[in-house]
Design a protein around this motif. Structure first.
Motif, PDB file in Angstrom:
ATOM      1  N   GLY A  52       0.802  -1.225   0.000  1.00  0.00           N
ATOM      2  CA  GLY A  52       0.000   0.000   0.000  1.00  0.00           C
ATOM      3  C   GLY A  52       0.829   1.266   0.000  1.00  0.00           C
ATOM      4  O   GLY A  52       0.288   2.368  -0.117  1.00  0.00           O
ATOM      5  N   VAL A  53       2.160   1.127   0.144  1.00  0.00           N
ATOM      6  CA  VAL A  53       3.053   2.295   0.130  1.00  0.00           C
ATOM      7  C   VAL A  53       3.677   2.420  -1.258  1.00  0.00           C
ATOM      8  O   VAL A  53       4.193   1.442  -1.804  1.00  0.00           O
ATOM      9  CB  VAL A  53       4.166   2.161   1.198  1.00  0.00           C
ATOM     10  N   ALA A  54       3.612   3.601  -1.833  1.00  0.00           N
ATOM     11  CA  ALA A  54       4.163   3.837  -3.177  1.00  0.00           C
ATOM     12  C   ALA A  54       5.006   5.110  -3.167  1.00  0.00           C
ATOM     13  O   ALA A  54       4.922   5.921  -2.247  1.00  0.00           O
ATOM     14  CB  ALA A  54       3.029   3.959  -4.194  1.00  0.00           C
ATOM     15  N   LYS A  55       5.806   5.273  -4.204  1.00  0.00           N
ATOM     16  CA  LYS A  55       6.627   6.485  -4.338  1.00  0.00           C
ATOM     17  C   LYS A  55       5.728   7.663  -4.707  1.00  0.00           C
ATOM     18  O   LYS A  55       4.758   7.522  -5.445  1.00  0.00           O
ATOM     19  CB  LYS A  55       7.687   6.298  -5.410  1.00  0.00           C
ATOM     20  N   TYR A  56       6.097   8.826  -4.194  1.00  0.00           N
ATOM     21  CA  TYR A  56       5.355  10.031  -4.547  1.00  0.00           C
ATOM     22  C   TYR A  56       5.871  10.539  -5.891  1.00  0.00           C
ATOM     23  O   TYR A  56       7.066  10.741  -6.069  1.00  0.00           O
ATOM     24  CB  TYR A  56       5.525  11.110  -3.474  1.00  0.00           C
ATOM     25  N   VAL A  57       4.977  10.746  -6.844  1.00  0.00           N
ATOM     26  CA  VAL A  57       5.353  11.225  -8.181  1.00  0.00           C
ATOM     27  C   VAL A  57       4.416  12.357  -8.575  1.00  0.00           C
ATOM     28  O   VAL A  57       3.193  12.247  -8.391  1.00  0.00           O
ATOM     29  CB  VAL A  57       5.280  10.094  -9.231  1.00  0.00           C
ATOM     30  N   ASN A  58       4.990  13.436  -9.116  1.00  0.00           N
ATOM     31  CA  ASN A  58       4.153  14.534  -9.594  1.00  0.00           C
ATOM     32  C   ASN A  58       4.794  15.151 -10.831  1.00  0.00           C
ATOM     33  O   ASN A  58       5.309  16.265 -10.806  1.00  0.00           O
ATOM     34  CB  ASN A  58       3.961  15.596  -8.507  1.00  0.00           C
ATOM     35  N   ASN A  59       4.804  14.403 -11.918  1.00  0.00           N
ATOM     36  CA  ASN A  59       5.437  14.872 -13.154  1.00  0.00           C
ATOM     37  C   ASN A  59       4.744  16.092 -13.743  1.00  0.00           C
ATOM     38  O   ASN A  59       5.379  16.958 -14.342  1.00  0.00           O
ATOM     39  CB  ASN A  59       5.444  13.742 -14.192  1.00  0.00           C
ATOM     40  N   GLU A  60       3.423  16.151 -13.563  1.00  0.00           N
ATOM     41  CA  GLU A  60       2.658  17.274 -14.126  1.00  0.00           C
ATOM     42  C   GLU A  60       3.087  18.588 -13.483  1.00  0.00           C
ATOM     43  O   GLU A  60       3.304  19.601 -14.164  1.00  0.00           O
ATOM     44  CB  GLU A  60       1.169  17.032 -13.900  1.00  0.00           C
ATOM     45  N   GLU A  61       3.222  18.592 -12.164  1.00  0.00           N
ATOM     46  CA  GLU A  61       3.634  19.804 -11.454  1.00  0.00           C
ATOM     47  C   GLU A  61       5.067  20.193 -11.824  1.00  0.00           C
ATOM     48  O   GLU A  61       5.386  21.375 -11.977  1.00  0.00           O
ATOM     49  CB  GLU A  61       3.528  19.585  -9.945  1.00  0.00           C
ATOM     50  N   LEU A  62       5.934  19.192 -11.997  1.00  0.00           N
ATOM     51  CA  LEU A  62       7.321  19.468 -12.370  1.00  0.00           C
ATOM     52  C   LEU A  62       7.391  20.067 -13.773  1.00  0.00           C
ATOM     53  O   LEU A  62       8.152  21.010 -14.015  1.00  0.00           O
ATOM     54  CB  LEU A  62       8.139  18.172 -12.299  1.00  0.00           C
ATOM     55  N   THR A  63       6.594  19.543 -14.692  1.00  0.00           N
ATOM     56  CA  THR A  63       6.555  20.085 -16.053  1.00  0.00           C
ATOM     57  C   THR A  63       6.076  21.530 -16.041  1.00  0.00           C
ATOM     58  O   THR A  63       6.615  22.391 -16.738  1.00  0.00           O
ATOM     59  CB  THR A  63       5.622  19.238 -16.938  1.00  0.00           C
ATOM     60  N   HIS A  64       5.071  21.794 -15.217  1.00  0.00           N
ATOM     61  CA  HIS A  64       4.513  23.146 -15.130  1.00  0.00           C
ATOM     62  C   HIS A  64       5.563  24.135 -14.601  1.00  0.00           C
ATOM     63  O   HIS A  64       5.708  25.235 -15.148  1.00  0.00           O
ATOM     64  CB  HIS A  64       3.286  23.118 -14.208  1.00  0.00           C
ATOM     65  N   ILE A  65       6.291  23.734 -13.572  1.00  0.00           N
ATOM     66  CA  ILE A  65       7.294  24.647 -12.996  1.00  0.00           C
ATOM     67  C   ILE A  65       8.454  24.850 -13.955  1.00  0.00           C
ATOM     68  O   ILE A  65       9.040  25.938 -14.035  1.00  0.00           O
ATOM     69  CB  ILE A  65       7.785  24.121 -11.622  1.00  0.00           C
ATOM     70  N   ASP A  66       8.796  23.831 -14.723  1.00  0.00           N
ATOM     71  CA  ASP A  66       9.856  23.976 -15.730  1.00  0.00           C
ATOM     72  C   ASP A  66       9.447  24.979 -16.809  1.00  0.00           C
ATOM     73  O   ASP A  66      10.280  25.765 -17.292  1.00  0.00           O
ATOM     74  CB  ASP A  66      10.180  22.624 -16.370  1.00  0.00           C
ATOM     75  N   GLU A  67       8.186  24.953 -17.183  1.00  0.00           N
ATOM     76  CA  GLU A  67       7.681  25.917 -18.173  1.00  0.00           C
ATOM     77  C   GLU A  67       7.794  27.339 -17.617  1.00  0.00           C
ATOM     78  O   GLU A  67       8.197  28.270 -18.329  1.00  0.00           O
ATOM     79  CB  GLU A  67       6.231  25.601 -18.529  1.00  0.00           C
ATOM     80  N   VAL A 286      11.128  18.302  -6.726  1.00  0.00           N
ATOM     81  CA  VAL A 286      12.101  17.244  -7.022  1.00  0.00           C
ATOM     82  C   VAL A 286      12.378  16.405  -5.783  1.00  0.00           C
ATOM     83  O   VAL A 286      12.393  15.169  -5.830  1.00  0.00           O
ATOM     84  CB  VAL A 286      13.412  17.865  -7.561  1.00  0.00           C
ATOM     85  N   GLU A 287      12.587  17.076  -4.639  1.00  0.00           N
ATOM     86  CA  GLU A 287      12.883  16.349  -3.405  1.00  0.00           C
ATOM     87  C   GLU A 287      11.678  15.546  -2.922  1.00  0.00           C
ATOM     88  O   GLU A 287      11.847  14.513  -2.275  1.00  0.00           O
ATOM     89  CB  GLU A 287      13.323  17.334  -2.314  1.00  0.00           C
ATOM     90  N   SER A 288      10.477  16.023  -3.248  1.00  0.00           N
ATOM     91  CA  SER A 288       9.283  15.282  -2.812  1.00  0.00           C
ATOM     92  C   SER A 288       9.193  13.919  -3.474  1.00  0.00           C
ATOM     93  O   SER A 288       8.510  13.014  -2.970  1.00  0.00           O
ATOM     94  CB  SER A 288       8.018  16.100  -3.104  1.00  0.00           C
ATOM     95  N   GLU A 289       9.909  13.746  -4.595  1.00  0.00           N
ATOM     96  CA  GLU A 289       9.903  12.444  -5.263  1.00  0.00           C
ATOM     97  C   GLU A 289      10.740  11.410  -4.515  1.00  0.00           C
ATOM     98  O   GLU A 289      10.773  10.245  -4.901  1.00  0.00           O
ATOM     99  CB  GLU A 289      10.382  12.594  -6.709  1.00  0.00           C
ATOM    100  N   LYS A 290      11.435  11.852  -3.462  1.00  0.00           N
ATOM    101  CA  LYS A 290      12.151  10.908  -2.599  1.00  0.00           C
ATOM    102  C   LYS A 290      11.228  10.328  -1.526  1.00  0.00           C
ATOM    103  O   LYS A 290      11.600   9.410  -0.810  1.00  0.00           O
ATOM    104  CB  LYS A 290      13.338  11.607  -1.927  1.00  0.00           C
ATOM    105  N   LEU A 291      10.043  10.898  -1.408  1.00  0.00           N
ATOM    106  CA  LEU A 291       9.118  10.488  -0.358  1.00  0.00           C
ATOM    107  C   LEU A 291       8.304   9.266  -0.796  1.00  0.00           C
ATOM    108  O   LEU A 291       8.318   8.873  -1.960  1.00  0.00           O
ATOM    109  CB  LEU A 291       8.168  11.644  -0.024  1.00  0.00           C
ATOM    110  N   ALA A 292       7.609   8.700   0.165  1.00  0.00           N
ATOM    111  CA  ALA A 292       6.677   7.597  -0.113  1.00  0.00           C
ATOM    112  C   ALA A 292       5.308   8.002   0.402  1.00  0.00           C
ATOM    113  O   ALA A 292       5.194   8.889   1.263  1.00  0.00           O
ATOM    114  CB  ALA A 292       7.147   6.314   0.559  1.00  0.00           C
ATOM    115  N   GLN A 293       4.280   7.364  -0.113  1.00  0.00           N
ATOM    116  CA  GLN A 293       2.927   7.759   0.272  1.00  0.00           C
ATOM    117  C   GLN A 293       1.985   6.570   0.309  1.00  0.00           C
ATOM    118  O   GLN A 293       2.195   5.556  -0.362  1.00  0.00           O
ATOM    119  CB  GLN A 293       2.389   8.806  -0.701  1.00  0.00           C
TER     120      GLN A 293
END
Length: 657
Positions: A52-67, A286-293
């Protein structure tokens, strides 16, 4: 003055609190997150992973901030490219704008940066399009310019029915063959239009008679005639004039857009501040992708300085209230995953970059920074030794530190040279060197140009002391770790072999006390025997142990090489002094004339500044080498992972805590 003690934390908060917690921890700064691994190196699910524990991923938010960052970067680059405001001394002194984390956040909320960047990027696109269009028209202009002597419309030529018309080129080297061949044709006219580099441009008009066509084709083949298609519906000169008008109009639009860009000059510093804020926001993502959820919670793991534990707990409590779970555990000495943060005194902290350039210590080692700082200062001054050069360095660094608004990292770098300047002055006084000149009656301890043998011996003595202190540090570390016998084998026996050997050679060669000569010989022998017997102690078998011991004893040759390496302390000091004297000599040779009065200041100022740069560069490089190779090689391994603050490195602003 040591490696900062670290504690590992595990924090569980509700998913909706993640953003607030990360922002608060970024303001706290001293957090180094751990990447939570749910899969092993082969991609298989880790045995310690919880269902039930998975890696935290938010590619959409990262793409938005890169833009957003790309838009900001483009806007900043556009303003800087056409900003005609002069860089004044007071602007350099003012340096980057100072912000706290809170004031930077307020700036982003109150400043309409989205509107400004949108306008600038729109102007930038138009400006680029117009530049591209101008470039294309200039290219077209150059193409038509080759046919400027053609006084008829090429489209009209193509409409002629009773003759064939050709526009084309031939290589210059075949011009003679072409003229000779085409002159023999009765029903063909040719006109030379232009010669450019290796090509000749021609207009050819010929009868549609089949016989004439065959003869003309033969001439074309023999002269490598290349037919060109000039697809314009105007006389070339008229077409060029029209192109010039169009280019003129485009240039007016370009100047207008350029003037618009300049009106945004005052927005530059604000946009740069927003850019730095966005960089820090991107770091949080970026650092939040080191977390688990899980479905409702987020798991955060990381390291913090032990001395900051209470402050860390307070930050978490302020943001999460009582809705969190936190565990803290002090790091074990032998834990190789602990990130390394150094903490040194006022002077030594300016030399930490040198440690980082080599390698950070492991958590169970000692911080070498305060152990090499005094030697670094001493050796740098000995290589750069000149009172004048030292005073210039001292005054320059004092001015920068007192007047210029520097970032914390830049302040450390300037302080580094500030502390070194005192050693340069000190050794300059000992050598009696003042911008390479000697002041009559001024006290000096040694004359390097005459007493170089004494200076060489002194340099090697410094080397012996330096290396022996390195060995002493190694002994301390072994004893600290409960390996007292290893300290005897790997340090004491080497002390006996080296010190006994040096004392024996000196007393023997100088025919001094026979008793001391004899005692030192036996100390050397005992040390060497001890090295042979213990140097291969980790090997299996008597033969292997003895072979390892003999190989260890062979290492005495490397110590001799290390001692000789310290002769560079003398060599660089002498070279800088001789070059400075040569500059003074050249200036003296041309004195006494009006030409000399003009060039003497140039020679003295330019020459001494250049020599000062070379001296300090050489001193920096070679002193670092003595630390890294000869000194660190005796006790220091390194290999630690540096502690990374939860902040980005800012290039446009100074971000304070």
């Amino acid at each position: 003055m040591a490696i900062v003690k670290m504690s590992k934390f595990e924090l569980v908060v509700f998913a909706e609190q993640r953003a607030k917690i990360l922002k608060a921890l970024q303001k706290f700064r001293e957090v180094n997150f751990v990447d939570i691994k749910l899969r092993d190196e082969n991609g298989e699910i880790d045995k310690d992973a919880v269902e039930g524990v998975a890696k935290y991923v938010n590619n959409e938010e990262l793409t938005h901030i890169d833009e957003r960052l790309y838009q900001l970067s483009s806007a900043i680059s556009l303003i800087k490219k056409y900003d005609e405001r002069k860089t004044r001394l007071r602007d350099i002194i003012h340096g980057n704008e100072n912000y706290t984390f809170d004031t930077l956040s307020k700036k982003v909320l109150t400043y309409d940066w989205k509107k400004i960047t949108s306008e600038l990027n729109s102007i930038g696109v138009q400006y680029s399009q117009i530049k591209s269009e101008i470039s294309k028209k200039y290219t077209r202009y150059d193409e038509i310019d080759l046919w400027e002597r053609l006084d008829v419309n090429p489209m009209e030529l193509k409409k002629l029915k009773k003759v064939n018309t050709f526009l084309g080129t031939i290589p210059s080297k075949l011009k003679g063959d072409f003229i000779e061949g085409i002159s023999k044709l009765d029903k063909t006219y040719y006109e030379e239009l232009k010669i450019v580099k290796d090509e000749v441009y021609y207009l050819v008009i010929s009868s549609i008679d089949e016989s004439e066509k065959e003869k003309l084709s033969e001439v074309f083949r023999n002269s490598s005639f290349t037919v060109e298609n000039l697809d314009i519906d105007a006389v070339p000169q008229d077409y060029k004039n029209e192109l010039q008008k169009e280019i003129g109009e485009l240039k007016k639009q370009k100047r207008k857009l350029k003037a618009q860009i300049k009106t945004y000059s005052e927005d530059l510093t604000d946009l740069q501040a927003v850019y730095e804020y966005m960089q820090n926001k991107k770091l949080r993502i970026v650092e939040s992708e080191k977390l688990a959820q899980t479905k409702n919670t987020v798991l955060i793991k990381g390291w913090i300085p032990t001395e900051k534990v209470q402050e860390f707990e307070k930050v978490v409590k302020n943001e999460a209230g009582s809705s969190y779970y936190l565990t803290l555990e002090e790091a074990r000495k032998d834990d190789e995953t602990v990130p390394i943060k150094l903490k040194n005194g006022k002077i030594s902290s300016s030399f930490e970059n040198l440690t980082g350039m080599y390698a950070y210590p492991r958590y169970n080692e000692i911080d070498p920074t305060p152990l090499f700082t005094p030697f670094y200062i001493l050796f740098f001054g000995m290589m750069g030794a000149d009172v004048g050069y030292g005073l210039v360095l001292l005054l320059a660094t004092m001015f920068v530190l007192k007047v210029v608004n520097l970032s914390s990292q830049m302040r450390k770098s300037v302080k580094f040279f500030f502390y070194l300047s005192f050693s340069v002055i000190f050794w300059g006084i000992l050598y009696g060197s003042y911008f390479g000149a000697e002041i009559p009656g001024m006290w000096r301890l040694i004359n390097p140009s005459k007493e170089y043998n004494t200076l060489l011996i002194g340099s090697i003595v410094f080397g012996v002391v330096h290396i022996f202190i390195g060995l002493a540090i190694k002994a301390y570390m072994l004893i600290r770790d409960g390996k007292a016998l290893d300290a005897v084998y790997d340090v004491l026996f080497w002390y006996m072999a080296l010190m006994g050997g040096m004392a024996y050679l000196v007393f023997k060669m100088k025919n001094l006390s026979p008793a001391v000569t004899s005692v030192s010989m036996w100390i050397m022998i005992v040390g060497m025997v001890g090295i042979v017997l213990t140097g291969g102690r980790d090997a299996k078998g008597v033969g292997a142990k003895l072979g390892g011991g003999l190989y260890s004893l062979y290492g005495i040759s490397s110590y001799v090489g290390d001692f000789v390496s310290y002769s560079r302390l003398m060599a660089l000091g002498l070279s800088g002094g001789f070059i400075a004297s040569a500059i003074n000599m050249i200036a003296g040779m041309i004195s006494g004339s009006w030409v000399g009065m003009i060039f003497i200041p140039v020679i003295l100022i330019g020459g001494h500044f250049f020599n000062m740069f070379l001296s300090f560069l050489g001193a920096y490089v070679h002193t670092s080498r003595l630390m890294y190779v000869e000194y660190f090689g005796k006790f220091y391994e390194g290999g630690g992972k540096p502690f990374k603050d939860f902040r980005t490195e800012n290039k446009y602003i100074n971000l304070d805590d």
